[in-house]
Scaffold this active site. Structure first.
Site, short mmCIF file in Angstrom:
data_model
loop_
_atom_site.label_atom_id
_atom_site.label_comp_id
_atom_site.label_asym_id
_atom_site.label_seq_id
_atom_site.Cartn_x
_atom_site.Cartn_y
_atom_site.Cartn_z
N ARG A 62 0.83 -1.22 0.00
CA ARG A 62 0.00 0.00 0.00
C ARG A 62 0.85 1.25 0.00
O ARG A 62 0.41 2.31 -0.46
CB ARG A 62 -0.98 -0.04 1.18
CG ARG A 62 -2.07 -1.09 1.00
CD ARG A 62 -2.97 -1.18 2.22
NE ARG A 62 -2.29 -1.69 3.37
CZ ARG A 62 -2.22 -2.98 3.71
NH1 ARG A 62 -2.85 -3.86 2.98
NH2 ARG A 62 -1.56 -3.38 4.77
N GLU A 99 6.83 -10.92 15.53
CA GLU A 99 6.42 -11.47 16.82
C GLU A 99 6.73 -12.99 16.86
O GLU A 99 7.27 -13.51 17.82
CB GLU A 99 4.93 -11.22 17.01
CG GLU A 99 4.48 -11.38 18.44
CD GLU A 99 2.99 -11.07 18.57
OE1 GLU A 99 2.40 -10.55 17.60
OE2 GLU A 99 2.45 -11.36 19.64
P1 AMP Z 1 4.82 -2.86 11.63
O1 AMP Z 1 6.04 -3.43 10.96
O2 AMP Z 1 4.41 -3.62 12.84
O3 AMP Z 1 4.93 -1.37 11.87
O4 AMP Z 1 3.62 -3.08 10.61
C1 AMP Z 1 3.47 -2.24 9.53
C2 AMP Z 1 3.00 -2.96 8.30
O5 AMP Z 1 2.00 -3.95 8.57
C3 AMP Z 1 2.40 -1.97 7.34
O6 AMP Z 1 2.89 -2.24 6.04
C4 AMP Z 1 0.91 -2.17 7.45
O7 AMP Z 1 0.33 -2.15 6.18
C5 AMP Z 1 0.72 -3.53 8.13
N1 AMP Z 1 -0.15 -3.47 9.31
C6 AMP Z 1 0.23 -3.71 10.60
N2 AMP Z 1 -0.79 -3.60 11.45
C7 AMP Z 1 -1.87 -3.25 10.71
C8 AMP Z 1 -3.25 -2.95 11.02
N3 AMP Z 1 -3.75 -2.99 12.26
N4 AMP Z 1 -4.07 -2.61 10.00
C9 AMP Z 1 -3.60 -2.55 8.73
N5 AMP Z 1 -2.32 -2.82 8.37
C10 AMP Z 1 -1.45 -3.18 9.34
#
Ligand code: AMP
Length: 177
Positions: A62, A99
């Site tokens: 996205r 995780e």
């Molecule tokens: P992080 O690496 O944990 O910051 O996760 C970020 C990535 O995971 C991004 O590319 C988001 O598109 C996706 N993502 C993580 N959590 C969500 C959520 N609650 N809703 C939508 N996309 C998420």
């Protein structure tokens, strides 16, 4: 500019996707909306208008949509960060912890030139793991991170603390995971 709550209302929340307990913040409803998409991009353009940026680095998938539109307005090119195995040319890779287990991202070896000022873009900041790995990959190629931009931030997951050495900017925030 109109209040940011209008943008928040355009995000669709899907409970328990992709697994129980996760509230998936779906930006497809925001980017489908002509006003919403334009507002989001215009707000980023306004924020970064005077920041010298050589390349927008967009994170799969996205992030590509936001990064492409933003790069056009900022008069930069776009470099892409992809999941392992998708890029056709020689790549640099970075494995990072999730995780449970690990994930791997890649960029083409020539995506970033040393000294380039990079703005990293994704739709959402959760734990910050994906963005941190992307920044590390960019820095390994000699790029400088001038900022990281997100439409949505989930403050409870403390991505901002994990990425404290970078300048972060998000348009809207949601409670919870
Ligand atoms: P992080 O690496 O944990 O910051 O996760 C970020 C990535 O995971 C991004 O590319 C988001 O598109 C996706 N993502 C993580 N959590 C969500 C959520 N609650 N809703 C939508 N996309 C998420």
């Amino acid at each position: 500019m109109p209040p940011v709550d209008y943008l928040k209302d355009l995000v669709r929340t899907i409970p328990d996707f992709p697994k129980p307990g996760i509230q998936f913040r779906d930006i497809t409803t925001l980017i489908q909306d002509p006003w919403g998409f334009k507002q989001a991009i215009d707000r980023f353009v306004e924020h970064y208008r005077y920041t010298p940026i050589d390349v927008v680095v967009a994170i799969e998938s996205r992030g590509f949509i936001i990064g492409g539109a933003l790069a056009h307005h900022l008069n930069t090119g776009v470099a892409i960060v992809r999941k392992k195995g998708k890029l056709p040319f020689k790549t640099v890779k970075l494995e990072y912890a999730l995780e449970y287990g690990t994930d791997c991202i890649e960029m083409h070896v020539d995506a970033i030139r040393p000294g380039q000022r990079c703005l990293v873009v994704d739709d959402l900041l959760a734990t910050g793991g994906t963005c941190q790995a992307s920044c590390q990959l960019i820095e390994r190629m000699g790029g400088n991170i001038v900022g990281c931009a997100f439409i949505i931030e989930l403050p409870e997951l403390k991505g901002r603390e994990r990425l404290s050495q970078y300048d972060l900017h998000s348009l809207i925030e949601f409670d919870g995971e």
